[in-house]
Motif scaffolding. Structure first.
Motif, PDB file in Angstrom:
ATOM      1  N   LEU A 154       0.924  -1.440   0.100  1.00 31.13           N
ATOM      2  CA  LEU A 154       0.177  -0.036  -0.016  1.00 31.13           C
ATOM      3  C   LEU A 154       0.734   1.327  -0.169  1.00 31.13           C
ATOM      4  O   LEU A 154       0.913   2.140   0.794  1.00 31.13           O
ATOM      5  CB  LEU A 154      -0.858  -0.156   1.211  1.00 31.13           C
ATOM      6  CG  LEU A 154      -2.088  -1.384   1.236  1.00 31.13           C
ATOM      7  CD1 LEU A 154      -2.736  -1.122   2.116  1.00 31.13           C
ATOM      8  CD2 LEU A 154      -2.363  -1.684   0.163  1.00 31.13           C
ATOM      9  N   ALA A 155       2.022   1.107  -0.682  1.00 30.30           N
ATOM     10  CA  ALA A 155       2.928   2.047  -0.852  1.00 30.30           C
ATOM     11  C   ALA A 155       2.251   3.979  -1.461  1.00 30.30           C
ATOM     12  O   ALA A 155       2.402   4.862  -0.679  1.00 30.30           O
ATOM     13  CB  ALA A 155       4.436   2.184  -1.034  1.00 30.30           C
ATOM     14  N   ALA A 156       1.731   3.320  -2.017  1.00 28.73           N
ATOM     15  CA  ALA A 156       1.281   4.440  -3.410  1.00 28.73           C
ATOM     16  C   ALA A 156       0.011   4.826  -2.605  1.00 28.73           C
ATOM     17  O   ALA A 156       0.044   6.160  -2.578  1.00 28.73           O
ATOM     18  CB  ALA A 156       0.303   4.430  -4.544  1.00 28.73           C
ATOM     19  N   HIS A 157      -1.406   4.518  -1.274  1.00 25.37           N
ATOM     20  CA  HIS A 157      -2.002   4.764  -1.068  1.00 25.37           C
ATOM     21  C   HIS A 157      -1.467   5.951  -0.014  1.00 25.37           C
ATOM     22  O   HIS A 157      -2.052   6.270   0.617  1.00 25.37           O
ATOM     23  CB  HIS A 157      -2.562   3.640   0.082  1.00 25.37           C
ATOM     24  CG  HIS A 157      -4.116   2.793  -1.299  1.00 25.37           C
ATOM     25  ND1 HIS A 157      -3.268   1.699  -1.889  1.00 25.37           N
ATOM     26  CD2 HIS A 157      -4.255   3.751  -1.976  1.00 25.37           C
ATOM     27  CE1 HIS A 157      -4.339   1.229  -2.776  1.00 25.37           C
ATOM     28  NE2 HIS A 157      -5.178   2.300  -3.080  1.00 25.37           N
ATOM     29  N   LYS A 158      -0.196   4.995   0.734  1.00 28.53           N
ATOM     30  CA  LYS A 158       0.018   5.407   1.928  1.00 28.53           C
ATOM     31  C   LYS A 158       0.604   7.681   1.329  1.00 28.53           C
ATOM     32  O   LYS A 158       0.275   8.289   2.745  1.00 28.53           O
ATOM     33  CB  LYS A 158       1.082   5.044   2.650  1.00 28.53           C
ATOM     34  CG  LYS A 158       0.632   4.073   3.367  1.00 28.53           C
ATOM     35  CD  LYS A 158       2.080   2.780   4.417  1.00 28.53           C
ATOM     36  CE  LYS A 158       2.590   3.512   5.493  1.00 28.53           C
ATOM     37  NZ  LYS A 158       3.356   2.494   5.551  1.00 28.53           N
ATOM     38  N   GLU A 159       1.518   7.777   0.786  1.00 27.21           N
ATOM     39  CA  GLU A 159       1.624   8.463   0.598  1.00 27.21           C
ATOM     40  C   GLU A 159       0.904   9.129  -0.416  1.00 27.21           C
ATOM     41  O   GLU A 159       0.891  10.757  -0.093  1.00 27.21           O
ATOM     42  CB  GLU A 159       2.728   8.146  -1.357  1.00 27.21           C
ATOM     43  CG  GLU A 159       3.742   7.849  -0.541  1.00 27.21           C
ATOM     44  CD  GLU A 159       4.621   8.613  -0.294  1.00 27.21           C
ATOM     45  OE1 GLU A 159       5.327   9.532  -0.060  1.00 27.21           O
ATOM     46  OE2 GLU A 159       5.034   8.084   1.253  1.00 27.21           O
ATOM     47  N   LEU A 160      -0.020   8.781  -1.107  1.00 23.06           N
ATOM     48  CA  LEU A 160      -1.780   9.626  -1.363  1.00 23.06           C
ATOM     49  C   LEU A 160      -2.284  10.294  -0.272  1.00 23.06           C
ATOM     50  O   LEU A 160      -2.212  10.908  -0.733  1.00 23.06           O
ATOM     51  CB  LEU A 160      -2.317   8.478  -2.291  1.00 23.06           C
ATOM     52  CG  LEU A 160      -1.801   8.079  -3.707  1.00 23.06           C
ATOM     53  CD1 LEU A 160      -2.968   7.445  -4.481  1.00 23.06           C
ATOM     54  CD2 LEU A 160      -1.870   9.465  -4.960  1.00 23.06           C
ATOM     55  N   ALA A 161      -2.284   9.069   0.914  1.00 18.22           N
ATOM     56  CA  ALA A 161      -2.989   9.481   1.952  1.00 18.22           C
ATOM     57  C   ALA A 161      -2.423  11.173   2.257  1.00 18.22           C
ATOM     58  O   ALA A 161      -2.907  12.280   3.372  1.00 18.22           O
ATOM     59  CB  ALA A 161      -3.041   8.966   3.096  1.00 18.22           C
ATOM     60  N   LYS A 162      -0.987  11.595   2.552  1.00 16.24           N
ATOM     61  CA  LYS A 162      -0.089  12.453   3.184  1.00 16.24           C
ATOM     62  C   LYS A 162      -0.411  13.718   2.026  1.00 16.24           C
ATOM     63  O   LYS A 162      -0.006  14.850   2.628  1.00 16.24           O
ATOM     64  CB  LYS A 162       1.112  12.323   2.695  1.00 16.24           C
ATOM     65  CG  LYS A 162       1.889  11.361   3.864  1.00 16.24           C
ATOM     66  CD  LYS A 162       3.610  11.196   3.126  1.00 16.24           C
ATOM     67  CE  LYS A 162       3.280   9.642   4.565  1.00 16.24           C
ATOM     68  NZ  LYS A 162       5.188   9.573   4.269  1.00 16.24           N
ATOM     69  N   GLN A 163      -1.211  13.910   1.480  1.00 17.37           N
ATOM     70  CA  GLN A 163      -1.522  14.942   0.031  1.00 17.37           C
ATOM     71  C   GLN A 163      -2.745  15.311  -0.010  1.00 17.37           C
ATOM     72  O   GLN A 163      -4.119  14.563  -0.273  1.00 17.37           O
ATOM     73  CB  GLN A 163      -1.014  14.197  -1.251  1.00 17.37           C
ATOM     74  CG  GLN A 163       0.825  14.242  -1.395  1.00 17.37           C
ATOM     75  CD  GLN A 163       0.664  13.399  -2.922  1.00 17.37           C
ATOM     76  OE1 GLN A 163       0.587  13.920  -3.720  1.00 17.37           O
ATOM     77  NE2 GLN A 163       1.989  12.627  -2.673  1.00 17.37           N
ATOM     78  N   ASP A 164      -3.079  16.537  -0.805  1.00 17.76           N
ATOM     79  CA  ASP A 164      -4.441  17.064  -0.610  1.00 17.76           C
ATOM     80  C   ASP A 164      -4.491  17.231  -1.681  1.00 17.76           C
ATOM     81  O   ASP A 164      -4.354  17.742  -2.794  1.00 17.76           O
ATOM     82  CB  ASP A 164      -4.015  18.505  -0.507  1.00 17.76           C
ATOM     83  CG  ASP A 164      -5.491  19.469  -0.368  1.00 17.76           C
ATOM     84  OD1 ASP A 164      -7.009  18.613  -0.430  1.00 17.76           O
ATOM     85  OD2 ASP A 164      -5.720  20.904   0.158  1.00 17.76           O
ATOM     86  N   LEU A 165      -5.900  16.080  -2.499  1.00 12.39           N
ATOM     87  CA  LEU A 165      -5.833  15.745  -4.034  1.00 12.39           C
ATOM     88  C   LEU A 165      -7.102  15.979  -4.158  1.00 12.39           C
ATOM     89  O   LEU A 165      -6.645  16.921  -5.024  1.00 12.39           O
ATOM     90  CB  LEU A 165      -5.646  14.018  -4.397  1.00 12.39           C
ATOM     91  CG  LEU A 165      -4.482  13.318  -3.034  1.00 12.39           C
ATOM     92  CD1 LEU A 165      -4.939  11.819  -3.455  1.00 12.39           C
ATOM     93  CD2 LEU A 165      -3.924  13.228  -4.405  1.00 12.39           C
TER      94      LEU A 165
END
Length: 466
Positions: free
Chosen positions: A162-173
């Protein structure tokens, strides 16, 4: 009616009013899709419409093969424009096929193109879309934003980091991307790669797996990890929905046999899958995840092409293996132990829809509206008539106002027009009921019905906050 007008699929003034006032501008929650989260993380820019539309869409590949297109122009080494032109040459033959409407809707919605798609217009469309797609404003994230998506749930294996999900969760998308727990490989004990998968699961979980207890401990480890990373739904892609009584002792012996490399029998595989499915369901209840059960797909029918291209390349079809008693017994086993999670049941065979709706009504409760759901018309059923038939079955055998609505089940970022397609059909379906004198023309009630089915029911069902 003009082709591809703003009123497409809307047959009356009331249907148009319902759609434009109550459905059109609602956000989207796509609770089941196959979009690659790494595309969103890297904010992928697509080179051209061939990559966007044809690089992995087995819906379109099946259509092209049906039209006699050589495999060179489908999954082969033909150049990008040749592949796109080959696809365009097929579309005029496809009246009534949802792909025909979806493609035209996508071009209109995302690229402003309102002409017909055919071999003669292929170059014009290819050049127009290439110019737009090469702009940063049409990156993966921006396509999702343009689609008014509030949340999308990808499909992820328990062994995924879930590396991509963990990084995405840090960003204001401006939208959320959450994983879904898809443990098919941990259930398919009869397949040759099962032992290899268990070794990988052991490595990822940090738990040596030698017994059934080790397996369940490793899987709960991963489930807890998914929950911590925002997972709201699980998913099971089952060839058939089985139910064979199985004690823990039996399941342990079957698992031990498989780990030794011995072939398990068909009945042993069914017993193990039943035991594991019950185990998973109890965990989903614990972690407040909705359980999705997708079944009745007959996969990889063309062995020659499977050897060449692998799975998910357009050689699957509808199966008809559903035994209603298996679903009833599964839900009953969970309900009797107070371990039934929110559950969404999908059969790929549309003939099962009414039976499923009659069964799930036996297991509602816990103060949850539509706790057990008949899942949306999917894959071979997300056609106009497939959606109408599903809406009819839910309304006649269950409670349509509790339905959690549409999903894309897609790998394409522009497939969000399928939500618009569904909402138009939904508004037309309800308008028909009003004109038939079967439902009052009460604006407040009509608004609640349409908006709940289109957006708010799924938002509540999986506990999504604004």
């Amino acid at each position: 009616m003009k082709f591809l007008s703003d009123d497409i699929l809307l047959e009356s003034d009331l249907a148009k009013e319902l759609y434009n006032n109550f459905a059109k501008d609602l956000p989207i929650i796509d609770y089941h899709c196959h979009i690659n989260p790494n595309w969103i993380l890297e904010d992928k820019v697509f080179s051209d419409i061939t990559e966007l539309w044809l690089s992995g869409d087995h819906y379109k590949w099946r259509l092209m093969r049906n039209c006699g297109v050589d495999e060179k122009y489908i999954t082969g080494d033909a150049d990008s424009f040749e592949k796109f032109k080959a696809f365009c040459s097929c579309l005029p033959l496809c009246v009534g096929n949802p792909i025909y409407i979806w493609c035209h809707m996508e071009l209109k919605t995302y690229f402003g193109y309102e002409g017909e798609i055919n071999a003669d217009t292929a170059k014009e469309i290819y050049d127009l879309t290439k110019k737009i797609l090469n702009s940063p404003s049409f990156s993966a994230r921006n396509i999702i934003k343009k689609s008014n998506v509030r949340l999308l749930c990808t499909t992820d294996d328990p062994a995924d980091d879930l590396a991509a999900h963990k990084e995405l969760a840090k960003q204001d998308l401006g939208f959320k991307v959450l994983p879904s727990f898809r443990p098919d490989k941990a259930l398919n004990i009869e397949l040759p790669d099962f032992c290899g998968y268990i070794k990988n699961l052991a490595k990822v979980s940090g738990i040596e797996i030698k017994t059934l207890d080790d397996l369940t401990k490793a899987l709960e480890n991963r489930l807890e990890y998914f929950a911590k990373n925002g997972c709201k739904v699980s998913d099971h892609g089952l060839t058939e929905l089985v139910y064979e009584e199985c004690s823990k002792k039996e399941a342990a012996a079957i698992f031990k046999k498989a780990l030794k490399g011995s072939k398990v029998s068909d009945i042993q595989a069914k017993k193990f899958k039943t035991f594991m499915l019950l185990y998973f369901a109890k965990q989903y209840k614990k972690y407040d995840m909705a359980m999705q059960l997708h079944f009745n797909c007959l996969r990889n029918n063309n062995t020659t092409m499977f050897k060449k291209l692998g799975p998910d390349t357009g050689f699957d079809c509808i199966n008809s293996s559903f035994e209603p008693n298996n679903l009833a017994r599964l839900l009953n086993a969970l309900a009797s132990q107070d371990c039934l999670p929110k559950t969404i049941v999908y059969s790929l065979d549309p003939n099962d829809t009414r039976v499923i709706n009659s069964i799930i009504n036996c297991f509602q409760g816990d103060g949850i509206k539509g706790k057990v759901q008949s899942g949306a018309a999917w894959w071979f059923n997300d056609t106009k008539h497939g959606i109408y038939d599903h809406l009819s079955a839910v309304s006649e055998y269950s409670v349509l106002g509790n339905f959690i609505g549409m999903l894309t089940d897609s790998r394409s970022l522009t497939s969000y027009v399928r939500h618009d397609y569904f909402r138009r059909i939904l508004c037309n379906f309800i308008a028909r009921a009003v004109f038939a004198g079967e439902y009052p023309n009460n604006t407040d009630n009509l608004k609640k019905l349409i908006q709940n089915i289109s957006y708010y029911n799924i938002k509540r069902y999986i506990n999504i906050e604004d």
